[in-house]
Design a protein around this motif. Structure first.
Motif, PDB file in Angstrom:
ATOM      1  N   LEU A   8       0.836  -1.194   0.000  1.00 47.36           N
ATOM      2  CA  LEU A   8       0.000   0.000   0.000  1.00 47.36           C
ATOM      3  C   LEU A   8       0.874   1.248   0.000  1.00 47.36           C
ATOM      4  O   LEU A   8       1.873   1.329   0.714  1.00 47.36           O
ATOM      5  CB  LEU A   8      -0.896  -0.016   1.243  1.00 47.36           C
ATOM      6  CG  LEU A   8      -1.936   1.091   1.379  1.00 47.36           C
ATOM      7  CD1 LEU A   8      -2.941   1.024   0.229  1.00 47.36           C
ATOM      8  CD2 LEU A   8      -2.665   0.948   2.719  1.00 47.36           C
ATOM      9  N   VAL A  10       0.953   5.182   0.834  1.00 45.68           N
ATOM     10  CA  VAL A  10       0.205   6.114   1.683  1.00 45.68           C
ATOM     11  C   VAL A  10       0.969   7.420   1.861  1.00 45.68           C
ATOM     12  O   VAL A  10       2.179   7.410   2.128  1.00 45.68           O
ATOM     13  CB  VAL A  10      -0.054   5.496   3.083  1.00 45.68           C
ATOM     14  CG1 VAL A  10      -0.827   6.468   3.966  1.00 45.68           C
ATOM     15  CG2 VAL A  10      -0.811   4.190   2.953  1.00 45.68           C
ATOM     16  N   ALA A  53      -1.983   5.893  -2.985  1.00 44.29           N
ATOM     17  CA  ALA A  53      -3.343   5.412  -3.228  1.00 44.29           C
ATOM     18  C   ALA A  53      -4.323   5.986  -2.210  1.00 44.29           C
ATOM     19  O   ALA A  53      -5.524   6.050  -2.457  1.00 44.29           O
ATOM     20  CB  ALA A  53      -3.372   3.887  -3.166  1.00 44.29           C
ATOM     21  N   VAL A  54      -3.797   6.398  -1.072  1.00 48.66           N
ATOM     22  CA  VAL A  54      -4.631   6.853   0.032  1.00 48.66           C
ATOM     23  C   VAL A  54      -3.772   7.729   0.931  1.00 48.66           C
ATOM     24  O   VAL A  54      -2.541   7.739   0.814  1.00 48.66           O
ATOM     25  CB  VAL A  54      -5.185   5.623   0.811  1.00 48.66           C
ATOM     26  CG1 VAL A  54      -4.059   4.862   1.486  1.00 48.66           C
ATOM     27  CG2 VAL A  54      -6.254   6.012   1.820  1.00 48.66           C
ATOM     28  N   LEU A  79      -7.856  12.692  -2.422  1.00 45.45           N
ATOM     29  CA  LEU A  79      -7.589  11.255  -2.389  1.00 45.45           C
ATOM     30  C   LEU A  79      -8.461  10.667  -1.283  1.00 45.45           C
ATOM     31  O   LEU A  79      -8.825  11.369  -0.333  1.00 45.45           O
ATOM     32  CB  LEU A  79      -6.120  10.985  -2.037  1.00 45.45           C
ATOM     33  CG  LEU A  79      -5.059  11.111  -3.115  1.00 45.45           C
ATOM     34  CD1 LEU A  79      -3.687  10.902  -2.483  1.00 45.45           C
ATOM     35  CD2 LEU A  79      -5.278  10.096  -4.227  1.00 45.45           C
ATOM     36  N   ARG A 119      -6.522   0.452   3.842  1.00 44.62           N
ATOM     37  CA  ARG A 119      -6.737  -0.448   2.707  1.00 44.62           C
ATOM     38  C   ARG A 119      -8.183  -0.363   2.211  1.00 44.62           C
ATOM     39  O   ARG A 119      -8.439  -0.371   1.003  1.00 44.62           O
ATOM     40  CB  ARG A 119      -6.372  -1.884   3.090  1.00 44.62           C
ATOM     41  CG  ARG A 119      -4.875  -2.070   3.302  1.00 44.62           C
ATOM     42  CD  ARG A 119      -4.466  -3.521   3.411  1.00 44.62           C
ATOM     43  NE  ARG A 119      -3.015  -3.613   3.606  1.00 44.62           N
ATOM     44  CZ  ARG A 119      -2.120  -3.532   2.640  1.00 44.62           C
ATOM     45  NH1 ARG A 119      -2.528  -3.369   1.391  1.00 44.62           N
ATOM     46  NH2 ARG A 119      -0.824  -3.623   2.904  1.00 44.62           N
ATOM     47  N   ALA A 122      -8.470   2.837   0.241  1.00 47.72           N
ATOM     48  CA  ALA A 122      -7.779   2.737  -1.044  1.00 47.72           C
ATOM     49  C   ALA A 122      -8.575   1.911  -2.046  1.00 47.72           C
ATOM     50  O   ALA A 122      -8.508   2.144  -3.256  1.00 47.72           O
ATOM     51  CB  ALA A 122      -6.394   2.133  -0.844  1.00 47.72           C
ATOM     52  N   GLU A 123      -9.354   0.956  -1.541  1.00 52.45           N
ATOM     53  CA  GLU A 123     -10.117   0.063  -2.406  1.00 52.45           C
ATOM     54  C   GLU A 123     -11.570   0.509  -2.568  1.00 52.45           C
ATOM     55  O   GLU A 123     -12.397  -0.218  -3.110  1.00 52.45           O
ATOM     56  CB  GLU A 123     -10.035  -1.359  -1.860  1.00 52.45           C
ATOM     57  CG  GLU A 123      -8.612  -1.925  -1.924  1.00 52.45           C
ATOM     58  CD  GLU A 123      -8.443  -3.223  -1.170  1.00 52.45           C
ATOM     59  OE1 GLU A 123      -9.472  -3.837  -0.798  1.00 52.45           O
ATOM     60  OE2 GLU A 123      -7.290  -3.640  -0.950  1.00 52.45           O
TER      61      GLU A 123
END
Length: 219
Positions: A8, A10, A53-54, A79, A119, A122-123
């Motif tokens: 991940l 971040v 992603a996050v 984000l 997570r 992000a998803e």
């Protein structure tokens, strides 16, 4: 997390540099790549470096100005994000959610919970149920409306009444306030009565409590 193969990415922001360093170490130990770090008053673009992603924001929210800064950052990053805060669950959580945070967690959340929330964000999974979001945002709107009302009431005070209120807030008794300004205690009591009338409260304690809410966010 066991079985996770994709690392991940971040971005992290926090009120204090020491907090940023501690969070970076914790996430690194869990195999999470920290792509960028920045203070909560930084340019949101600085958190987009490294293609995260996050993102995670860690904040205390100790005053209204700080809340404004953090919410501006949340809106600006664009984000999916998770907020970790010492603020009690309630209106301040709602402010962060309304600004764009996917989930808000208490500051004492454990590392597994934080990683799971990152997570999920992000998803594309929601961190709070629609009912939770509605309730928290509604609490924020009540808090925000109360602040605006208090701002109007405080602005209605004279300069001397505001000085008297600030001294009452600091714990000074009427006699000490009168001595400081070189006036009779009856004069100060008259000013206190005017403050109570303008605030629509019946005691000095209630006026001080209202002023405290004006100065600092409370839940």
């Amino acid at each position: 997390m066991a079985g996770t193969t994709v690392r991940l990415r971040v971005a992290v922001s926090a009120d204090e540099t020491m907090t940023l360093d501690a969070v970076r170490v914790t996430l690194d130990e869990r195999g999470i790549i920290v792509t960028a770090t920045a203070a909560t008053d930084a340019d949101p673009a600085s958190l987009l470096l490294g293609d995260p992603a996050v993102w995670l924001v860690v904040t205390d929210i100790e005053d209204w100005a700080q809340l404004d800064r953090v919410c501006a950052l949340v809106r600006g990053v664009r984000l999916p994000g998770v907020a970790l805060t010492t603020a009690p669950r309630g209106g301040l959580w709602g402010a962060l959610i309304e600004a764009g945070a996917v989930e808000v967690l208490p500051a004492d959340a454990d590392s597994d919970t934080i990683e799971g929330s990152l997570r999920d964000a992000a998803e594309g999974r929601a961190g709070h149920s629609p009912a939770e979001v509605e309730g928290l945002v509604a609490q924020w709107h009540l808090m925000r409306d109360g602040l605006e009302r208090m701002r109007r009431l405080v602005s209605s005070l004279t300069v001397r009444e505001r000085e008297v209120l600030e001294l009452l807030y600091d714990g000074a008794p009427v006699a000490q306030i009168a001595e400081r300004f070189g006036v009779a205690q009856t004069t100060v009591r008259t000013q206190v009565k005017s403050i109570l009338r303008k605030f629509g409260v019946g005691s000095q304690l209630a006026a001080v409590a209202a002023y405290d809410r004006y100065l600092r966010p409370r839940g």
